[in-house]
Scaffold this motif. Sequence first.
Motif, PDB file in Angstrom:
ATOM      1  N   ALA A 305      19.350  17.758  65.695  1.00 34.06           N
ATOM      2  CA  ALA A 305      18.515  18.175  64.566  1.00 34.06           C
ATOM      3  C   ALA A 305      18.526  17.130  63.461  1.00 34.06           C
ATOM      4  O   ALA A 305      17.477  16.730  62.945  1.00 34.06           O
ATOM      5  CB  ALA A 305      19.000  19.527  64.033  1.00 34.06           C
ATOM      6  N   VAL A 306      19.724  16.665  63.094  1.00 35.44           N
ATOM      7  CA  VAL A 306      19.849  15.651  62.044  1.00 35.44           C
ATOM      8  C   VAL A 306      19.238  14.331  62.494  1.00 35.44           C
ATOM      9  O   VAL A 306      18.574  13.641  61.713  1.00 35.44           O
ATOM     10  CB  VAL A 306      21.334  15.463  61.655  1.00 35.44           C
ATOM     11  N   SER A 307      19.433  13.971  63.768  1.00 38.63           N
ATOM     12  CA  SER A 307      18.912  12.702  64.276  1.00 38.63           C
ATOM     13  C   SER A 307      17.393  12.639  64.190  1.00 38.63           C
ATOM     14  O   SER A 307      16.824  11.695  63.616  1.00 38.63           O
ATOM     15  CB  SER A 307      19.361  12.506  65.733  1.00 38.63           C
ATOM     16  N   PHE A 308      16.703  13.631  64.750  1.00 38.68           N
ATOM     17  CA  PHE A 308      15.244  13.628  64.711  1.00 38.68           C
ATOM     18  C   PHE A 308      14.727  13.773  63.280  1.00 38.68           C
ATOM     19  O   PHE A 308      13.719  13.154  62.912  1.00 38.68           O
ATOM     20  CB  PHE A 308      14.682  14.748  65.593  1.00 38.68           C
ATOM     21  N   THR A 309      15.409  14.602  62.477  1.00 36.17           N
ATOM     22  CA  THR A 309      14.978  14.784  61.093  1.00 36.17           C
ATOM     23  C   THR A 309      15.109  13.488  60.306  1.00 36.17           C
ATOM     24  O   THR A 309      14.184  13.080  59.590  1.00 36.17           O
ATOM     25  CB  THR A 309      15.803  15.887  60.416  1.00 36.17           C
ATOM     26  N   ALA A 310      16.257  12.823  60.440  1.00 36.11           N
ATOM     27  CA  ALA A 310      16.465  11.565  59.727  1.00 36.11           C
ATOM     28  C   ALA A 310      15.457  10.514  60.183  1.00 36.11           C
ATOM     29  O   ALA A 310      14.948   9.736  59.362  1.00 36.11           O
ATOM     30  CB  ALA A 310      17.894  11.068  59.952  1.00 36.11           C
ATOM     31  N   TYR A 311      15.169  10.489  61.473  1.00 38.81           N
ATOM     32  CA  TYR A 311      14.201   9.519  61.983  1.00 38.81           C
ATOM     33  C   TYR A 311      12.809   9.772  61.414  1.00 38.81           C
ATOM     34  O   TYR A 311      12.128   8.843  60.966  1.00 38.81           O
ATOM     35  CB  TYR A 311      14.163   9.585  63.513  1.00 38.81           C
ATOM     36  N   GLU A 312      12.393  11.034  61.403  1.00 39.70           N
ATOM     37  CA  GLU A 312      11.075  11.372  60.861  1.00 39.70           C
ATOM     38  C   GLU A 312      10.999  11.059  59.370  1.00 39.70           C
ATOM     39  O   GLU A 312       9.989  10.540  58.877  1.00 39.70           O
ATOM     40  CB  GLU A 312      10.777  12.851  61.108  1.00 39.70           C
ATOM     41  N   VAL A 313      12.066  11.365  58.634  1.00 38.72           N
ATOM     42  CA  VAL A 313      12.092  11.078  57.195  1.00 38.72           C
ATOM     43  C   VAL A 313      12.037   9.580  56.953  1.00 38.72           C
ATOM     44  O   VAL A 313      11.307   9.092  56.077  1.00 38.72           O
ATOM     45  CB  VAL A 313      13.354  11.690  56.549  1.00 38.72           C
ATOM     46  N   MET A 314      12.816   8.806  57.719  1.00 41.56           N
ATOM     47  CA  MET A 314      12.807   7.355  57.571  1.00 41.56           C
ATOM     48  C   MET A 314      11.436   6.781  57.893  1.00 41.56           C
ATOM     49  O   MET A 314      10.960   5.857  57.215  1.00 41.56           O
ATOM     50  CB  MET A 314      13.865   6.729  58.483  1.00 41.56           C
ATOM     51  N   LYS A 315      10.770   7.302  58.911  1.00 46.95           N
ATOM     52  CA  LYS A 315       9.430   6.837  59.244  1.00 46.95           C
ATOM     53  C   LYS A 315       8.470   7.069  58.081  1.00 46.95           C
ATOM     54  O   LYS A 315       7.647   6.209  57.758  1.00 46.95           O
ATOM     55  CB  LYS A 315       8.918   7.566  60.495  1.00 46.95           C
ATOM     56  N   GLN A 316       8.586   8.228  57.451  1.00 49.68           N
ATOM     57  CA  GLN A 316       7.715   8.523  56.308  1.00 49.68           C
ATOM     58  C   GLN A 316       8.022   7.597  55.139  1.00 49.68           C
ATOM     59  O   GLN A 316       7.110   7.074  54.492  1.00 49.68           O
ATOM     60  CB  GLN A 316       7.881   9.989  55.896  1.00 49.68           C
ATOM     61  N   LEU A 317       9.327   7.371  54.878  1.00 51.88           N
ATOM     62  CA  LEU A 317       9.711   6.506  53.765  1.00 51.88           C
ATOM     63  C   LEU A 317       9.276   5.061  53.987  1.00 51.88           C
ATOM     64  O   LEU A 317       8.922   4.353  53.036  1.00 51.88           O
ATOM     65  CB  LEU A 317      11.233   6.556  53.562  1.00 51.88           C
ATOM     66  N   LEU A 318       9.285   4.625  55.254  1.00 51.88           N
ATOM     67  CA  LEU A 318       8.931   3.244  55.583  1.00 51.88           C
ATOM     68  C   LEU A 318       7.440   3.064  55.848  1.00 51.88           C
ATOM     69  O   LEU A 318       6.989   1.965  56.155  1.00 51.88           O
ATOM     70  CB  LEU A 318       9.729   2.785  56.804  1.00 51.88           C
TER      71      LEU A 318
END
Length: 326
Positions: A305-318
């Motif tokens: 859950a944290v892995s996919f969430t962090a990845y999606e958030v990082m994609k949005q931030l970048l």
Amino acid sequence: MSLATSPKNDINFFAKTLLAGGVAGMTSKTAVAPLDRIKILLQAHNTHYKDHGVFSGLRGIVEKERLLGLYRGNGAQMVRIFPYAAVQFLSFEIYKKHLSQMFGVGHSIKFFAGSMAGVTAVMTTYPLDLVRARLAFTVTLSTPDTGIKGAAQATGIERFRIIATMNEVLRHEGGFRALYKGLSPTILAMVPHAGLSFYSFERLKHFALQYFPEFSSNQQKDRLVLNFPAKLICGGISGAIAQPFSYPLDVARRRMQLSMLNPETYKYSKNLITTLMITYREHGIYSGLYRGMSINYIRAVPMVAVSFTAYEVMKQLLGLDTSVDG
């Protein structure tokens, strides 16, 4: 997802995706590091914890090795997990794009892209996974007189521990080939595990945005993206779905990785089939092939859950494309 055609933009995409994946991996693994360690200790029947369960084992680690013992081997884990997760997420995006071009857009493509990405990441970073398992399996007992010293030794400077462990394996366990002990069950486990994880997350993400956009999404520029709670839920469910299919192979992997640490466990060093058969014959299904499964669910659901969430958030931030396709 659309990849830019110019080399400059391609490099920019690769760099951002690697960063997003690496940060996601480090965040998720650190969040569940104590659970990861007790899982390894239980899977391989460590003599200090063989009679413990999940929660009694965690208490035992604190009592025997102090609080920092919960994070023993996590430094090596971070060295491994950043390139592992970075390669896995980038590979998934690349495989998904090219498979879609070859066979058309569809959710089944994401299973194969996820499986291929998992295998690619494993092949790239496997020796560090072996070293991390060795460090996590080692127990350094603390005493009232040497507790601080023991805790410091147990959590010392991880980069030196990594080098020392690799050197030990290379010199005394068969050279370079020994760094890949347990690779075959890892690859076999990765096909259903990574494939189902990526497929389930992408499918759930698509389902949530299509049928429950009012509860699961936020508007970002000209498209809808999953909100934070929906990301965690989709990631957690996808993590739960993937576990039962690959767990016995994960047990075999740990057995083979740790087989040379004790003369009594040399028998697990031969090959995958032998390791599975011995584990089943000596401990059965529940206490052998699925030993530590309960802790695996406790750790895997929040970790994915944290892995996919962090990845999606990082994609949005970048500023990477987070639209849902297929």
